[in-house]
Design a protein around this motif. Structure first.
Motif, mmCIF file in Angstrom:
data_model
loop_
_atom_site.group_PDB
_atom_site.id
_atom_site.type_symbol
_atom_site.label_atom_id
_atom_site.label_comp_id
_atom_site.label_asym_id
_atom_site.label_seq_id
_atom_site.Cartn_x
_atom_site.Cartn_y
_atom_site.Cartn_z
ATOM 1 N N VAL A 80 0.838 -1.206 0.000
ATOM 2 C CA VAL A 80 0.000 0.000 0.000
ATOM 3 C C VAL A 80 0.874 1.257 0.000
ATOM 4 O O VAL A 80 0.607 2.218 -0.727
ATOM 5 C CB VAL A 80 -0.968 -0.023 1.210
ATOM 6 N N ARG A 81 1.938 1.261 0.789
ATOM 7 C CA ARG A 81 2.870 2.396 0.843
ATOM 8 C C ARG A 81 3.516 2.637 -0.522
ATOM 9 O O ARG A 81 3.576 3.767 -1.017
ATOM 10 C CB ARG A 81 3.952 2.137 1.905
ATOM 11 N N GLU A 84 1.113 4.177 -3.077
ATOM 12 C CA GLU A 84 0.907 5.612 -2.862
ATOM 13 C C GLU A 84 2.134 6.415 -3.291
ATOM 14 O O GLU A 84 2.019 7.462 -3.931
ATOM 15 C CB GLU A 84 0.563 5.894 -1.402
ATOM 16 N N GLU A 85 3.325 5.917 -2.981
ATOM 17 C CA GLU A 85 4.556 6.629 -3.342
ATOM 18 C C GLU A 85 4.759 6.689 -4.855
ATOM 19 O O GLU A 85 5.083 7.744 -5.398
ATOM 20 C CB GLU A 85 5.774 5.945 -2.720
ATOM 21 N N GLY A 88 0.706 7.492 -6.658
ATOM 22 C CA GLY A 88 -0.199 8.438 -6.015
ATOM 23 C C GLY A 88 -1.602 7.928 -5.765
ATOM 24 O O GLY A 88 -2.538 8.716 -5.653
ATOM 25 N N LEU A 89 -1.764 6.625 -5.660
ATOM 26 C CA LEU A 89 -3.081 6.025 -5.460
ATOM 27 C C LEU A 89 -3.176 5.467 -4.044
ATOM 28 O O LEU A 89 -2.278 4.738 -3.598
ATOM 29 C CB LEU A 89 -3.297 4.896 -6.477
ATOM 30 N N THR A 90 -4.251 5.807 -3.352
ATOM 31 C CA THR A 90 -4.481 5.281 -2.013
ATOM 32 C C THR A 90 -5.482 4.143 -2.099
ATOM 33 O O THR A 90 -6.588 4.322 -2.636
ATOM 34 C CB THR A 90 -5.034 6.391 -1.083
ATOM 35 N N GLN A 135 5.723 9.036 -9.433
ATOM 36 C CA GLN A 135 6.857 9.518 -8.652
ATOM 37 C C GLN A 135 8.016 9.726 -9.619
ATOM 38 O O GLN A 135 8.584 8.759 -10.132
ATOM 39 C CB GLN A 135 7.205 8.495 -7.569
#
Length: 182
Positions: A80-81, A84-85, A88-90, A135
């Protein structure tokens, strides 16, 4: 970025030892990583072009999201981290579907030996490609390709200059598992 990671034995078992990622790569120590493959309900797969500044396989297309699992970090939390990094998706951990762990060894040079166990997940991409935020330091580009095109380009590594050279079995498993979900 250098980080502390757990060291595994050659069968993927914990050794209760840690090392910096740079040391693990220099010495060829086994360690865990996450791979997350995103697919759409209409049969497309998200691929990532690695940044030109990457030491390993720069500017080749690869898994949607990938990264090292921090020492003591939960595998799903790491996935999950990384998502997001890198894009850019949560998402929630419940959205991840683990499909296996794949052993991978690549000797890039005398001082760069990648010995990894890829904890591999699938996740449905439910937003348009243009809403993802790459990123810049890790990702050169993102693209959606049809599963058929991806199959043709990766099976037997027919397009070795385009994709990171994971094993044919690895790519076949990804494609088979995504097809099951369509």
């Amino acid at each position: 970025m250098d980080e502390l990671i757990d060291i595994l034995d050659s069968d993927g078992n914990a050794t209760d030892k840690t090392a910096m990622k740079s040391e693990a790569h220099r010495k060829g120590l086994f360690h865990p990583t996450v791979h997350i493959w995103f697919y759409t309900s209409n049969g497309q797969i998200l691929i990532q072009k690695r940044s030109k500044s990457k030491a390993i396989f720069p500017l080749l297309w690869d898994v949607s999201v990938a990264g090292h699992i921090g020492a003591g970090e939960n595998t799903e939390v790491s996935a999950v981290r990384e998502i997001e990094e890198e894009i850019g998706l949560t998402i929630q951990t419940e959205e991840l579907e683990k499909i296996g762990i794949f052993k991978s060894v690549h000797r890039h040079s005398e001082n760069l030996i990648d010995c990894e166990f890829h904890h591999t997940f699938l996740c449905e991409l439910k937003i348009p490609l243009h809403q993802l935020k790459k990123q810049e330091s890790e990702v050169d580009d993102l693209a959606l390709v049809s599963l058929i095109q991806f199959s043709q380009e990766t099976w037997g590594l027919a397009n070795i200059q385009k994709y990171v050279p994971h094993s044919t079995e690895y790519y076949k498993t990804i494609i088979k598992e995504i097809k099951k979900r369509l």
